[in-house]
Motif scaffolding. Structure first.
Motif, PDB file in Angstrom:
ATOM      1  N   ARG A   1       0.849  -1.185   0.000  1.00 16.11           N
ATOM      2  CA  ARG A   1       0.000   0.000   0.000  1.00 16.11           C
ATOM      3  C   ARG A   1       0.887   1.239   0.000  1.00 16.11           C
ATOM      4  N   TYR A   2       0.296   2.386  -0.306  1.00 19.48           N
ATOM      5  CA  TYR A   2       1.142   3.581  -0.428  1.00 19.48           C
ATOM      6  C   TYR A   2       1.775   3.974   0.906  1.00 19.48           C
ATOM      7  N   ASP A   3       1.202   3.467   2.005  1.00 16.64           N
ATOM      8  CA  ASP A   3       1.767   3.809   3.316  1.00 16.64           C
ATOM      9  C   ASP A   3       2.177   2.561   4.112  1.00 16.64           C
ATOM     10  N   SER A   4       2.544   1.497   3.394  1.00 19.87           N
ATOM     11  CA  SER A   4       2.943   0.256   4.068  1.00 19.87           C
ATOM     12  C   SER A   4       4.185   0.461   4.935  1.00 19.87           C
ATOM     13  N   VAL A   5       4.233  -0.287   6.029  1.00 23.26           N
ATOM     14  CA  VAL A   5       5.461  -0.389   6.810  1.00 23.26           C
ATOM     15  C   VAL A   5       5.990  -1.803   6.576  1.00 23.26           C
ATOM     16  N   ILE A   6       7.142  -1.882   5.936  1.00 19.50           N
ATOM     17  CA  ILE A   6       7.714  -3.183   5.577  1.00 19.50           C
ATOM     18  C   ILE A   6       8.916  -3.471   6.469  1.00 19.50           C
ATOM     19  N   ALA A   7       8.869  -4.583   7.178  1.00 15.60           N
ATOM     20  CA  ALA A   7      10.023  -5.000   7.971  1.00 15.60           C
ATOM     21  C   ALA A   7      10.706  -6.137   7.233  1.00 15.60           C
ATOM     22  N   LEU A   8      12.016  -6.236   7.365  1.00 10.84           N
ATOM     23  CA  LEU A   8      12.714  -7.343   6.716  1.00 10.84           C
ATOM     24  C   LEU A   8      13.935  -7.771   7.502  1.00 10.84           C
ATOM     25  N   THR A   9      14.355  -9.012   7.268  1.00  7.65           N
ATOM     26  CA  THR A   9      15.574  -9.523   7.900  1.00  7.65           C
ATOM     27  C   THR A   9      16.702  -9.503   6.875  1.00  7.65           C
ATOM     28  N   GLY A  10      17.880  -9.938   7.307  1.00  2.55           N
ATOM     29  CA  GLY A  10      19.028  -9.963   6.404  1.00  2.55           C
ATOM     30  C   GLY A  10      19.113 -11.278   5.639  1.00  2.55           C
ATOM     31  N   GLY A  11      20.255 -11.493   5.034  1.00  8.40           N
ATOM     32  CA  GLY A  11      20.496 -12.745   4.312  1.00  8.40           C
ATOM     33  C   GLY A  11      20.487 -12.551   2.803  1.00  8.40           C
ATOM     34  N   SER A  12      21.067 -13.535   2.112  1.00  7.43           N
ATOM     35  CA  SER A  12      21.239 -13.411   0.660  1.00  7.43           C
ATOM     36  C   SER A  12      19.911 -13.520  -0.097  1.00  7.43           C
ATOM     37  N   THR A  13      18.924 -14.203   0.475  1.00  7.08           N
ATOM     38  CA  THR A  13      17.657 -14.379  -0.239  1.00  7.08           C
ATOM     39  C   THR A  13      16.797 -13.121  -0.159  1.00  7.08           C
ATOM     40  N   VAL A  14      16.719 -12.537   1.037  1.00 11.46           N
ATOM     41  CA  VAL A  14      15.959 -11.285   1.177  1.00 11.46           C
ATOM     42  C   VAL A  14      16.620 -10.185   0.324  1.00 11.46           C
ATOM     43  N   LEU A  15      17.955 -10.228   0.258  1.00 14.06           N
ATOM     44  CA  LEU A  15      18.658  -9.262  -0.597  1.00 14.06           C
ATOM     45  C   LEU A  15      18.161  -9.354  -2.040  1.00 14.06           C
ATOM     46  N   GLU A  16      17.927 -10.583  -2.516  1.00 14.81           N
ATOM     47  CA  GLU A  16      17.460 -10.750  -3.899  1.00 14.81           C
ATOM     48  C   GLU A  16      16.027 -10.254  -4.095  1.00 14.81           C
ATOM     49  N   VAL A  17      15.264 -10.188  -3.005  1.00 16.67           N
ATOM     50  CA  VAL A  17      13.916  -9.618  -3.113  1.00 16.67           C
ATOM     51  C   VAL A  17      14.038  -8.119  -3.400  1.00 16.67           C
ATOM     52  N   ALA A  18      14.922  -7.464  -2.663  1.00 19.01           N
ATOM     53  CA  ALA A  18      15.136  -6.022  -2.885  1.00 19.01           C
ATOM     54  C   ALA A  18      15.715  -5.791  -4.277  1.00 19.01           C
TER      55      ALA A  18
ATOM     56  N   ARG B   1      15.824  -6.873  12.453  1.00 19.01           N
ATOM     57  CA  ARG B   1      16.908  -7.240  13.362  1.00 19.01           C
ATOM     58  C   ARG B   1      18.090  -6.328  13.097  1.00 19.01           C
ATOM     59  N   GLY B   2      19.022  -6.309  14.043  1.00 17.21           N
ATOM     60  CA  GLY B   2      20.218  -5.497  13.860  1.00 17.21           C
ATOM     61  C   GLY B   2      21.174  -6.171  12.895  1.00 17.21           C
ATOM     62  N   GLY B   3      21.859  -7.168  13.414  1.00 14.91           N
ATOM     63  CA  GLY B   3      22.727  -7.950  12.551  1.00 14.91           C
ATOM     64  C   GLY B   3      24.038  -7.291  12.177  1.00 14.91           C
ATOM     65  N   LEU B   4      24.430  -6.237  12.912  1.00 16.79           N
ATOM     66  CA  LEU B   4      25.742  -5.644  12.652  1.00 16.79           C
ATOM     67  C   LEU B   4      26.809  -6.695  12.910  1.00 16.79           C
ATOM     68  N   GLY B   5      27.877  -6.632  12.145  1.00 15.59           N
ATOM     69  CA  GLY B   5      28.946  -7.597  12.360  1.00 15.59           C
ATOM     70  C   GLY B   5      28.956  -8.650  11.275  1.00 15.59           C
ATOM     71  N   ARG B   6      27.862  -8.759  10.551  1.00 20.85           N
ATOM     72  CA  ARG B   6      27.862  -9.694   9.420  1.00 20.85           C
ATOM     73  C   ARG B   6      28.162  -8.922   8.150  1.00 20.85           C
ATOM     74  N   GLU B   7      28.276  -9.621   7.052  1.00 19.08           N
ATOM     75  CA  GLU B   7      28.596  -8.950   5.790  1.00 19.08           C
ATOM     76  C   GLU B   7      27.608  -7.810   5.541  1.00 19.08           C
TER      77      GLU B   7
ATOM     78  N   ASP C   1      26.825 -21.382  13.182  1.00 19.11           N
ATOM     79  CA  ASP C   1      28.214 -21.201  12.749  1.00 19.11           C
ATOM     80  C   ASP C   1      28.432 -19.787  12.237  1.00 19.11           C
ATOM     81  N   ARG C   2      27.521 -19.355  11.347  1.00 21.99           N
ATOM     82  CA  ARG C   2      27.662 -18.046  10.730  1.00 21.99           C
ATOM     83  C   ARG C   2      27.685 -16.932  11.786  1.00 21.99           C
ATOM     84  N   ARG C   3      26.929 -17.162  12.857  1.00 23.04           N
ATOM     85  CA  ARG C   3      26.853 -16.137  13.908  1.00 23.04           C
ATOM     86  C   ARG C   3      27.889 -16.346  15.000  1.00 23.04           C
ATOM     87  N   ASN C   4      28.755 -17.350  14.796  1.00 21.74           N
ATOM     88  CA  ASN C   4      29.791 -17.608  15.787  1.00 21.74           C
ATOM     89  C   ASN C   4      29.239 -17.786  17.195  1.00 21.74           C
ATOM     90  N   LEU C   5      28.163 -18.507  17.329  1.00 24.46           N
ATOM     91  CA  LEU C   5      27.597 -18.726  18.659  1.00 24.46           C
ATOM     92  C   LEU C   5      28.595 -19.546  19.487  1.00 24.46           C
TER      93      LEU C   5
END
Ligand code: F6P
Length: 255
Positions: free
Chosen positions: A55-72, A90-96, A164-168
């Motif tokens: 909608r013209y006033d939608s609020v869209i939230a999104l997460t990171g990752g290579s697949t969501v990137l391809e949506v954009a 999410r924040g997700g600072l520290g990743r690519e 692994d990716r998040r170095n837990l």
């Protein structure tokens, strides 16, 4: 379209909608893990779907990752100007940087002629740190907008890969294994049945918040992610699933 009919993908989508109890399933030809073009097609299909519901006033939230990137990336320049706001879930600072939710939000907002907000928050933080951050006006403003999202686009990953990716720490990895975690999405780790077994402390959009989000769009493909996708659908947090044949056929074998 033609390829859809030829391959009987319409049929597979219907079967998956029933089996996964998801409102809508979109399957693109190919396997993301074998062909990078498939991920682009998956992104484009999700972007097309987004165009239908936006909608013209939608609020869209999104997460990171290579697949969501391809949506954009798959979204054409849709509007010159709009009141759409795009926020990272999410924040997700520290990743690519390219695959961070912050970066993807800015790309999508530009395509939609809207504005974006940033969440300058690292992924692994203690609960206490998150609680005090939430009191910061800059962060609070973004989180308040985030809670008003009507559309959420999110990636789904395997629990082991994401840990692994998040170095837990090893102790958490062991815990996840012991609890049978197979999926990760939105900072939550799910077991086969879709039960939450662990939650990352830096979660701003909680499972409870998701109940008020009208459009919950999961984007994830690849044969090896089938179990993760299935578990996340079972958690009840997916309304629309955009996936590929690689994952779809494997899921059908499992249900
Ligand atoms: O880290 C963000 C995130 O969306 C995770 O929640 C998810 O598991 C992962 O990215 C999916 O990443 P990709 O699409 O690159 O496999």
């Amino acid at each position: 379209d033609f390829i859809h009919e030829l391959k009987g993908l319409d049929n597979i989508e219907k079967v998956l909608e029933e089996k996964l109890k998801v409102e809508k399933v979109i399957v693109v030809p190919g396997n993301t893990e074998e062909d990078p073009m498939t991920k682009k097609e998956l992104g484009k299909s999700a972007a097309n779907y987004l165009r239908e519901i936006i909608r013209y006033d939608s609020v869209i939230a999104l997460t990171g990752g290579s697949t969501v990137l391809e949506v954009a990336n798959g979204m054409p320049q849709l509007y010159a100007q709009s009141e759409i706001v795009v926020v990272p879930a999410r924040g997700g600072l520290g990743r690519e940087v390219e695959k961070q939710a912050n970066t993807i939000a800015s790309i999508l907002a530009k395509k939609l002629g809207g504005t974006y907000k940033m969440l300058y928050v690292p992924d692994h933080l203690s609960k206490e740190a998150v609680e005090s951050l939430m009191k910061e006006p800059d962060i609070k403003e973004v989180v308040d907008i985030l809670k008003k999202a009507d559309i959420l686009i999110f990636g789904i990953g395997r629990a082991d890969v994401m840990a692994d990716r998040r170095n837990l720490p090893q102790s958490i990895k062991d815990f996840l294994k012991e609890k049978g975690a197979v999926a990760e999405s939105l900072g939550y780790y799910f077991d086969k049945e879709g039960k939450i077994v662990y939650a990352t402390p830096s979660i701003f959009l909680t499972i409870d918040d998701l109940k008020s989000v009208k459009h919950l769009i999961g984007v994830s493909g690849g044969k090896s992610k089938a179990e993760a996708i299935l578990a996340t659908c079972r958690s009840g947090n997916v309304k629309v699933l955009v996936t590929d044949e690689g994952a779809a056929f494997e899921i059908l074998r499992m249900v």
